[in-house]
Design a protein around this motif. Structure first.
Motif, mmCIF file in Angstrom:
data_model
loop_
_atom_site.group_PDB
_atom_site.id
_atom_site.type_symbol
_atom_site.label_atom_id
_atom_site.label_comp_id
_atom_site.label_asym_id
_atom_site.label_seq_id
_atom_site.Cartn_x
_atom_site.Cartn_y
_atom_site.Cartn_z
ATOM 1 N N VAL A 18 83.262 -27.091 52.845
ATOM 2 C CA VAL A 18 82.646 -27.901 51.803
ATOM 3 C C VAL A 18 81.170 -28.020 52.149
ATOM 4 C CG1 VAL A 18 82.522 -30.188 50.756
ATOM 5 C CG2 VAL A 18 84.749 -29.178 51.294
ATOM 6 N N TRP A 25 75.846 -35.598 48.472
ATOM 7 C CA TRP A 25 76.561 -36.488 49.383
ATOM 8 C C TRP A 25 76.261 -37.945 49.059
ATOM 9 C CZ3 TRP A 25 80.682 -34.859 51.401
ATOM 10 C CH2 TRP A 25 80.804 -33.603 51.997
ATOM 11 N N CYS A 64 85.686 -35.175 52.524
ATOM 12 C CA CYS A 64 86.211 -33.945 51.905
ATOM 13 C C CYS A 64 87.729 -33.886 51.795
ATOM 14 C CB CYS A 64 85.706 -32.717 52.659
ATOM 15 S SG CYS A 64 86.490 -32.471 54.273
ATOM 16 N N CYS A 113 83.662 -30.084 56.440
ATOM 17 C CA CYS A 113 82.430 -30.487 55.747
ATOM 18 C C CYS A 113 81.302 -30.887 56.691
ATOM 19 C CB CYS A 113 82.707 -31.607 54.757
ATOM 20 S SG CYS A 113 83.104 -33.199 55.519
#
Length: 149
Positions: A18, A25, A64, A113
Motif C-alpha cells: 500500500v 494518509w 492498511c 504500508c
C-alpha cells in the motif's frame, strides 16, 4: 502481481504493498493516528484501548488492514502498551534500527504500508516462546474479534 503471503496455516493471502502520499494518509487517518503511524510517534503509556484487552481475535494494521498479531501471542508485560511475542508471520512486519532519542532500538513497521507500529525488545526474560516483546501502540492496531473474522 507483487504480493506476499500472510496468515495462518493452510491459507494464503496475497497482499500488495500500500503506497499513498502524505496528503492521502492525512485524509485517511485521524491526527493522532497519523502522528504515530506516519511520524513514528508514541501514544502515552497505559492510554491505548488494547493495553488490557483479552478479546480473542486478530490485530490488524489500522492504516492498511494487514494482519499483524494474534491474540494468542499477546501477553502482560506491564510496559503500558500491548505486547506480543510474535507477529502473525515473519513477513508481516519489517524491523529497522532506530537510533532516535539517544537509544538504539529496533523499530517495528507494517510490511504492507510501512507504517510505524512500535518497537521490539529481546532477551528481557519474559516466559514466552520467543522472549521477544513487540511493544505496539494501540492506535496503530485494530482488533478484529474472532467472531467477526
Amino acid at each position: 502481481m507483487s504480493g506476499r503471503s500472510i496468515g495462518g496455516v493452510g491459507r494464503l493471502v496475497v497482499m500488495d504493498k500500500v503506497v499513498k502520499d502524505e496528503r492521502e494518509w492525512r485524509q485517511l487517518l485521524s491526527p493522532e493516528e497519523y502522528h504515530v503511524l506516519r511520524e513514528a510517534g508514541t501514544e502515552p503509556p497505559f492510554s491505548g484501548e488494547y493495553v488490557d484487552t483479552k478479546t480473542v481475535g486478530v490485530y490488524t494494521c489500522r492504516a492498511c488492514g494487514a494482519e499483524l498479531f494474534r491474540s494468542e501471542t499477546k501477553f502482560e508485560s506491564h510496559c503500558g502498551w500491548p505486547s506480543f511475542y510474535a507477529p502473525t508471520s515473519s513477513d508481516a512486519v519489517t524491523l529497522l534500527e532506530d537510533r532516535s532519542h539517544g537509544m538504539i532500538r529496533t523499530e517495528v513497521r507494517c510490511a504492507r504500508c510501512d507504517s510505524h507500529l512500535g518497537h521490539v525488545f529481546h532477551g528481557e526474560g519474559f516466559p514466552t516462546p520467543t522472549d521477544d516483546r513487540y511493544c505496539i501502540n494501540s492506535i496503530a492496531l485494530r482488533l478484529v474479534p474472532a467472531e467477526e473474522s
